[in-house]
Design a protein around this motif. Structure first.
Motif, mmCIF file in Angstrom:
data_model
loop_
_atom_site.group_PDB
_atom_site.id
_atom_site.type_symbol
_atom_site.label_atom_id
_atom_site.label_comp_id
_atom_site.label_asym_id
_atom_site.label_seq_id
_atom_site.Cartn_x
_atom_site.Cartn_y
_atom_site.Cartn_z
ATOM 1 N N CYS A 4 42.227 21.981 -40.257
ATOM 2 C CA CYS A 4 41.012 22.734 -40.612
ATOM 3 C C CYS A 4 39.826 22.382 -39.719
ATOM 4 N N GLY A 5 40.095 22.005 -38.467
ATOM 5 C CA GLY A 5 39.016 21.745 -37.534
ATOM 6 C C GLY A 5 38.344 20.400 -37.688
ATOM 7 N N THR A 6 38.861 19.532 -38.579
ATOM 8 C CA THR A 6 38.295 18.206 -38.755
ATOM 9 C C THR A 6 38.527 17.368 -37.497
ATOM 10 N N LYS A 7 37.526 16.611 -37.090
ATOM 11 C CA LYS A 7 37.679 15.770 -35.908
ATOM 12 C C LYS A 7 38.707 14.685 -36.172
ATOM 13 N N LEU A 8 39.705 14.592 -35.302
ATOM 14 C CA LEU A 8 40.774 13.617 -35.466
ATOM 15 C C LEU A 8 40.313 12.247 -34.967
ATOM 16 N N LEU A 9 40.406 11.245 -35.845
ATOM 17 C CA LEU A 9 39.972 9.894 -35.498
ATOM 18 C C LEU A 9 41.144 8.962 -35.210
ATOM 19 N N GLY A 37 41.319 12.119 -40.253
ATOM 20 C CA GLY A 37 40.193 12.836 -39.671
ATOM 21 C C GLY A 37 38.862 12.379 -40.230
ATOM 22 N N ALA A 38 37.784 12.779 -39.592
ATOM 23 C CA ALA A 38 36.434 12.435 -40.036
ATOM 24 C C ALA A 38 36.197 12.980 -41.440
ATOM 25 N N GLY A 39 35.640 12.141 -42.307
ATOM 26 C CA GLY A 39 35.334 12.554 -43.667
ATOM 27 C C GLY A 39 36.519 12.584 -44.602
ATOM 28 N N GLU A 40 37.706 12.228 -44.112
ATOM 29 C CA GLU A 40 38.907 12.232 -44.950
ATOM 30 C C GLU A 40 39.118 10.880 -45.624
ATOM 31 N N THR A 41 39.716 10.920 -46.808
ATOM 32 C CA THR A 41 40.124 9.698 -47.490
ATOM 33 C C THR A 41 41.627 9.755 -47.689
ATOM 34 N N LEU A 71 46.605 6.079 -31.509
ATOM 35 C CA LEU A 71 45.465 6.664 -30.821
ATOM 36 C C LEU A 71 44.226 6.596 -31.708
ATOM 37 N N ILE A 72 43.154 6.047 -31.171
ATOM 38 C CA ILE A 72 41.854 6.017 -31.846
ATOM 39 C C ILE A 72 40.914 6.896 -31.042
ATOM 40 N N GLU A 73 40.494 8.009 -31.644
ATOM 41 C CA GLU A 73 39.693 9.016 -30.944
ATOM 42 C C GLU A 73 40.338 9.386 -29.600
ATOM 43 N N GLY A 74 41.650 9.491 -29.600
ATOM 44 C CA GLY A 74 42.386 9.902 -28.415
ATOM 45 C C GLY A 74 42.710 8.793 -27.441
ATOM 46 N N ARG A 75 42.242 7.585 -27.712
ATOM 47 C CA ARG A 75 42.505 6.453 -26.810
ATOM 48 C C ARG A 75 43.717 5.675 -27.301
ATOM 49 N N ASP A 76 44.684 5.495 -26.427
ATOM 50 C CA ASP A 76 45.910 4.775 -26.751
ATOM 51 C C ASP A 76 45.605 3.270 -26.769
ATOM 52 N N ARG A 90 34.558 -3.735 -33.172
ATOM 53 C CA ARG A 90 33.157 -4.014 -33.481
ATOM 54 C C ARG A 90 32.370 -2.737 -33.744
ATOM 55 N N GLY A 91 32.649 -1.687 -32.966
ATOM 56 C CA GLY A 91 31.794 -0.512 -33.026
ATOM 57 C C GLY A 91 32.348 0.703 -33.729
ATOM 58 N N THR A 92 33.649 0.942 -33.596
ATOM 59 C CA THR A 92 34.247 2.172 -34.127
ATOM 60 C C THR A 92 35.005 1.947 -35.427
ATOM 61 N N ILE A 93 35.650 0.793 -35.539
ATOM 62 C CA ILE A 93 36.530 0.496 -36.668
ATOM 63 C C ILE A 93 35.906 -0.572 -37.558
#
Length: 225
Positions: A4-9, A37-41, A71-76, A90-93
């Motif tokens: 549904c277009g949610t940003k994949l994290l 995804g963003a906003g998902e639980t 993958l975290i925000e597309g980074r392996d 530290r910053g994303t997770i």
């Protein structure tokens, strides 16, 4: 993008993990696929020893998979250096551990601010908001050993959220609490994560806790269903 277009994290592709066990390694994860995804639980359930915490730790970059992609925000994660993975944590997770892991020599206020300072995201207004929402305003000058289990868990949650992570992993965050307190604390964690549009993955043994999440997965025999 995910559903549904949610940003994949977070995206796990065919993740496998085994541990030494006598002559034959014990396979705890067998080709696990998972998205957040963003906003998902998301709730992750399973019997004790099924590998729930291992899966969460691999997704958070605390452990490595034997095979597959994380993958975290597309980074392996497998392509990142140790320092790059540490910077990501530290910053994303953000991770809420079952055993709280509070620093006993620091006040409640200093414990809450600890992760945000490390990530360079200290925000006094948001700090005060979290302390108010989690019922910690009157506890800020105290030390962890003087708090109840429920209060210590709230401090651990506040510490994680104060750094404004995009992704929150929580390993049995209410496992040491009575049912009434657990319900309140988990509802607060979900509400705060959704408000900030963070992705939230919670490992839990409780069917009631899992039912509060938008999506639920069960891990058995190393397979996610």
């Amino acid at each position: 993008m995910s559903r549904c277009g949610t940003k994949l994290l977070v995206k796990l592709n065919s993740v496998n993990k085994s541990f030494p066990s006598g002559d034959t390694p014990q396979r705890v994860l067998r080709g696990v696929n998972l998205e957040l995804g963003a906003g998902e639980t998301v709730a992750l359930t399973g019997e004790s020893g099924s590998g729930k915490s291992t899966l969460l730790h691999i997704a958070a970059g605390l452990e490595t998979a034997d095979a597959g992609e994380v993958l975290i925000e597309g980074r392996d994660l497998s392509l990142l250096t140790d320092s790059q993975r540490a910077a990501l944590r530290r910053g994303t997770i953000g991770v809420v551990f079952q055993q709280f892991n509070l620093v006993p020599s620091l006040s409640v206020a200093a414990n809450i601010a600890f992760q945000a300072r490390l990530s360079g995201r200290e925000d006094k207004e948001y700090f005060n908001y979290l302390a108010e929402e989690l019922g910690l305003i009157d506890q800020l000058e105290k030390y962890p050993e003087t708090l109840s289990g429920g209060q210590q868990q709230r401090v651990a949650i506040a510490r994680t959220l104060a750094a404004k992570p995009k992704i929150v992993f929580a390993d049995e965050p209410t496992g040491n609490l009575d049912e009434a307190t657990a319900t309140v604390v988990l509802d607060q964690l979900i509400a705060l994560a959704e408000e900030s549009e963070a992705g939230l993955m919670v490992v839990t043994h409780s069917a009631n806790n899992a039912a509060r999440m938008k999506r639920r997965f069960h891990l058995a025999g190393g397979v996610l269903t």
